[in-house]
Scaffold this motif. Structure first.
Motif, PDB file in Angstrom:
ATOM      1  N   HIS A  72       0.870  -1.168   0.000  1.00  0.00           N
ATOM      2  CA  HIS A  72       0.000   0.000   0.000  1.00  0.00           C
ATOM      3  C   HIS A  72       0.910   1.222   0.000  1.00  0.00           C
ATOM      4  CE1 HIS A  72      -2.981   2.972   1.058  1.00  0.00           C
ATOM      5  NE2 HIS A  72      -3.920   2.048   0.869  1.00  0.00           N
ATOM      6  N   PRO A  73       0.639   2.215  -0.857  1.00  0.00           N
ATOM      7  CA  PRO A  73       1.558   3.350  -0.976  1.00  0.00           C
ATOM      8  C   PRO A  73       1.540   4.343   0.186  1.00  0.00           C
ATOM      9  CG  PRO A  73      -0.318   3.656  -2.426  1.00  0.00           C
ATOM     10  CD  PRO A  73      -0.446   2.273  -1.842  1.00  0.00           C
ATOM     11  N   HIS A  74       0.489   4.336   1.010  1.00  0.00           N
ATOM     12  CA  HIS A  74       0.431   5.317   2.100  1.00  0.00           C
ATOM     13  C   HIS A  74       1.581   5.111   3.083  1.00  0.00           C
ATOM     14  CE1 HIS A  74      -0.998   8.054   5.118  1.00  0.00           C
ATOM     15  NE2 HIS A  74      -0.950   7.092   6.016  1.00  0.00           N
ATOM     16  N   GLN A  75       2.292   6.202   3.367  1.00  0.00           N
ATOM     17  CA  GLN A  75       3.385   6.178   4.330  1.00  0.00           C
ATOM     18  C   GLN A  75       2.959   6.980   5.564  1.00  0.00           C
ATOM     19  OE1 GLN A  75       7.264   7.075   2.750  1.00  0.00           O
ATOM     20  NE2 GLN A  75       6.588   6.483   0.707  1.00  0.00           N
ATOM     21  N   PRO A  76       2.610   6.309   6.639  1.00  0.00           N
ATOM     22  CA  PRO A  76       2.120   7.028   7.812  1.00  0.00           C
ATOM     23  C   PRO A  76       3.217   7.897   8.434  1.00  0.00           C
ATOM     24  CG  PRO A  76       2.515   4.738   8.354  1.00  0.00           C
ATOM     25  CD  PRO A  76       2.713   4.869   6.873  1.00  0.00           C
ATOM     26  N   PRO A  77       2.844   9.050   8.938  1.00  0.00           N
ATOM     27  CA  PRO A  77       3.819   9.919   9.606  1.00  0.00           C
ATOM     28  C   PRO A  77       4.092   9.397  11.020  1.00  0.00           C
ATOM     29  CG  PRO A  77       1.657  10.926   9.642  1.00  0.00           C
ATOM     30  CD  PRO A  77       1.527   9.656   8.853  1.00  0.00           C
ATOM     31  N   LEU A  78       5.112   8.582  11.154  1.00  0.00           N
ATOM     32  CA  LEU A  78       5.380   7.913  12.422  1.00  0.00           C
ATOM     33  C   LEU A  78       5.550   8.886  13.578  1.00  0.00           C
ATOM     34  CD1 LEU A  78       7.886   5.143  11.290  1.00  0.00           C
ATOM     35  CD2 LEU A  78       5.430   4.950  11.667  1.00  0.00           C
ATOM     36  N   TYR A  79       6.336   9.908  13.373  1.00  0.00           N
ATOM     37  CA  TYR A  79       6.621  10.810  14.483  1.00  0.00           C
ATOM     38  C   TYR A  79       5.464  11.759  14.752  1.00  0.00           C
ATOM     39  CZ  TYR A  79      11.048   8.578  14.774  1.00  0.00           C
ATOM     40  OH  TYR A  79      12.017   7.612  14.945  1.00  0.00           O
ATOM     41  N   GLY A  80       4.520  11.862  13.827  1.00  0.00           N
ATOM     42  CA  GLY A  80       3.298  12.609  14.090  1.00  0.00           C
ATOM     43  C   GLY A  80       2.466  11.933  15.158  1.00  0.00           C
ATOM     44  N   ALA A  81       2.638  10.617  15.289  1.00  0.00           N
ATOM     45  CA  ALA A  81       1.879   9.864  16.287  1.00  0.00           C
ATOM     46  C   ALA A  81       2.260  10.263  17.705  1.00  0.00           C
ATOM     47  CB  ALA A  81       2.097   8.362  16.089  1.00  0.00           C
ATOM     48  N   VAL A  82       3.467  10.786  17.895  1.00  0.00           N
ATOM     49  CA  VAL A  82       3.893  11.169  19.243  1.00  0.00           C
ATOM     50  C   VAL A  82       3.803  12.669  19.479  1.00  0.00           C
ATOM     51  CG1 VAL A  82       5.351   9.177  19.663  1.00  0.00           C
ATOM     52  CG2 VAL A  82       6.324  11.192  18.571  1.00  0.00           C
ATOM     53  N   THR A  83       3.417  13.420  18.463  1.00  0.00           N
ATOM     54  CA  THR A  83       3.283  14.864  18.627  1.00  0.00           C
ATOM     55  C   THR A  83       1.824  15.282  18.674  1.00  0.00           C
ATOM     56  OG1 THR A  83       3.406  15.235  16.234  1.00  0.00           O
ATOM     57  CG2 THR A  83       5.480  15.346  17.476  1.00  0.00           C
ATOM     58  N   GLY A  84       0.939  14.308  18.898  1.00  0.00           N
ATOM     59  CA  GLY A  84      -0.474  14.634  19.055  1.00  0.00           C
ATOM     60  C   GLY A  84      -1.305  14.473  17.807  1.00  0.00           C
ATOM     61  N   LEU A  90      -0.577   3.128  16.026  1.00  0.00           N
ATOM     62  CA  LEU A  90       0.670   3.763  15.628  1.00  0.00           C
ATOM     63  C   LEU A  90       1.252   4.613  16.758  1.00  0.00           C
ATOM     64  CD1 LEU A  90       2.585   3.776  13.300  1.00  0.00           C
ATOM     65  CD2 LEU A  90       1.376   5.731  12.356  1.00  0.00           C
ATOM     66  N   ALA A  91       0.385   5.263  17.513  1.00  0.00           N
ATOM     67  CA  ALA A  91       0.865   6.031  18.671  1.00  0.00           C
ATOM     68  C   ALA A  91       1.499   5.084  19.685  1.00  0.00           C
ATOM     69  CB  ALA A  91      -0.274   6.826  19.297  1.00  0.00           C
ATOM     70  N   THR A  92       0.884   3.927  19.898  1.00  0.00           N
ATOM     71  CA  THR A  92       1.441   2.922  20.804  1.00  0.00           C
ATOM     72  C   THR A  92       2.798   2.447  20.301  1.00  0.00           C
ATOM     73  OG1 THR A  92      -0.765   2.192  21.470  1.00  0.00           O
ATOM     74  CG2 THR A  92       1.049   0.640  21.826  1.00  0.00           C
ATOM     75  N   VAL A  93       2.902   2.174  19.012  1.00  0.00           N
ATOM     76  CA  VAL A  93       4.163   1.745  18.405  1.00  0.00           C
ATOM     77  C   VAL A  93       5.258   2.760  18.700  1.00  0.00           C
ATOM     78  CG1 VAL A  93       5.362   1.475  16.184  1.00  0.00           C
ATOM     79  CG2 VAL A  93       3.188   0.305  16.594  1.00  0.00           C
ATOM     80  N   MET A  94       4.958   4.011  18.469  1.00  0.00           N
ATOM     81  CA  MET A  94       5.985   5.039  18.640  1.00  0.00           C
ATOM     82  C   MET A  94       6.318   5.282  20.112  1.00  0.00           C
ATOM     83  SD  MET A  94       7.023   5.503  15.708  1.00  0.00           S
ATOM     84  CE  MET A  94       8.199   6.778  16.157  1.00  0.00           C
ATOM     85  N   GLU A  95       5.331   5.267  20.973  1.00  0.00           N
ATOM     86  CA  GLU A  95       5.607   5.443  22.404  1.00  0.00           C
ATOM     87  C   GLU A  95       6.517   4.331  22.917  1.00  0.00           C
ATOM     88  OE1 GLU A  95       2.089   5.977  24.794  1.00  0.00           O
ATOM     89  OE2 GLU A  95       1.259   7.374  23.327  1.00  0.00           O
ATOM     90  N   LEU A  96       6.217   3.090  22.555  1.00  0.00           N
ATOM     91  CA  LEU A  96       7.041   1.972  22.990  1.00  0.00           C
ATOM     92  C   LEU A  96       8.440   2.037  22.378  1.00  0.00           C
ATOM     93  CD1 LEU A  96       4.420  -0.912  22.817  1.00  0.00           C
ATOM     94  CD2 LEU A  96       5.508  -0.005  24.884  1.00  0.00           C
ATOM     95  N   THR A  97       8.506   2.298  21.087  1.00  0.00           N
ATOM     96  CA  THR A  97       9.799   2.348  20.400  1.00  0.00           C
ATOM     97  C   THR A  97      10.695   3.418  21.008  1.00  0.00           C
ATOM     98  OG1 THR A  97       8.823   1.547  18.332  1.00  0.00           O
ATOM     99  CG2 THR A  97      10.925   2.710  18.160  1.00  0.00           C
ATOM    100  N   LEU A  98      10.179   4.620  21.134  1.00  0.00           N
ATOM    101  CA  LEU A  98      10.983   5.706  21.683  1.00  0.00           C
ATOM    102  C   LEU A  98      11.276   5.493  23.160  1.00  0.00           C
ATOM    103  CD1 LEU A  98       9.319   8.700  19.828  1.00  0.00           C
ATOM    104  CD2 LEU A  98      11.465   7.532  19.270  1.00  0.00           C
ATOM    105  N   GLY A  99      10.322   4.937  23.891  1.00  0.00           N
ATOM    106  CA  GLY A  99      10.530   4.657  25.311  1.00  0.00           C
ATOM    107  C   GLY A  99      11.647   3.657  25.557  1.00  0.00           C
ATOM    108  N   LEU A 100      11.874   2.766  24.602  1.00  0.00           N
ATOM    109  CA  LEU A 100      12.950   1.786  24.712  1.00  0.00           C
ATOM    110  C   LEU A 100      14.265   2.304  24.136  1.00  0.00           C
ATOM    111  CD1 LEU A 100      10.942  -1.384  23.675  1.00  0.00           C
ATOM    112  CD2 LEU A 100      11.936  -0.948  25.935  1.00  0.00           C
ATOM    113  N   GLY A 101      14.255   3.534  23.609  1.00  0.00           N
ATOM    114  CA  GLY A 101      15.464   4.091  22.998  1.00  0.00           C
ATOM    115  C   GLY A 101      15.689   3.596  21.589  1.00  0.00           C
ATOM    116  N   GLY A 102      14.614   3.160  20.945  1.00  0.00           N
ATOM    117  CA  GLY A 102      14.716   2.624  19.590  1.00  0.00           C
ATOM    118  C   GLY A 102      14.419   3.661  18.527  1.00  0.00           C
ATOM    119  N   THR A 103      14.412   3.198  17.297  1.00  0.00           N
ATOM    120  CA  THR A 103      14.119   4.053  16.158  1.00  0.00           C
ATOM    121  C   THR A 103      13.060   3.402  15.287  1.00  0.00           C
ATOM    122  OG1 THR A 103      15.848   3.060  14.781  1.00  0.00           O
ATOM    123  CG2 THR A 103      16.463   5.001  16.087  1.00  0.00           C
ATOM    124  N   ALA A 104      12.368   4.243  14.535  1.00  0.00           N
ATOM    125  CA  ALA A 104      11.364   3.775  13.581  1.00  0.00           C
ATOM    126  C   ALA A 104      11.505   4.599  12.314  1.00  0.00           C
ATOM    127  CB  ALA A 104       9.963   3.946  14.158  1.00  0.00           C
TER     128      ALA A 104
END
Length: 123
Positions: A72-84, A90-104
């Motif tokens: 599917h061509p849609h590219q979700p704005p990953l970091y938009g999920a953590v800026t409100g 997707l917000a859960t994905v980013m909160e967990l990823t960043l909380g663990l010191g990871g990258t997406a």
């Protein structure tokens, strides 16, 4: 199919065990939740254009990486999920990823008709 989430988790658990990463490692539970959310998103939102998804798993001495790919061509704005601007999985994905010191990161296919969402987490 909705069973894709269970299959992805089970495959990840087997790969982790083969690599000597115990399921009780503090990164594993959140990693499996992140994986589940990404697969769920592909199953829900990309199924019309992408009846199949591909998951790539990799691990090194100090990191775990995985990607969920669909056509599917849609590219979700990953970091938009953590800026409100994002909610739900997707917000859960980013909160967990960043909380663990990871990258997406979202990487588009060369033809622009699909993408992979790559997650890298420290072990």
């Amino acid at each position: 199919m909705p069973s894709a989430v269970r299959t992805a988790r089970e495959t990840a658990e087997h790969a982790l065990a083969e690599w000597g990463i115990g399921l009780r490692h503090p990164t594993v539970g959140p990693a499996l939740l992140i994986l589940s959310e990404l697969v769920t998103n592909s199953v829900r939102h990309a199924v019309d254009l992408s009846p199949q998804i591909t998951i790539i798993y990799a691990a090194g001495e100090d990191c775990l990486a995985f990607a969920v790919h669909d056509r599917h061509p849609h590219q979700p704005p990953l970091y938009g999920a953590v800026t409100g601007r994002g909610t739900g999985g997707l917000a859960t994905v980013m909160e967990l990823t960043l909380g663990l010191g990871g990258t997406a990161v979202v990487r588009a296919d060369a033809d622009g008709q699909g993408k992979s969402i790559w997650i890298t987490l420290p072990l």
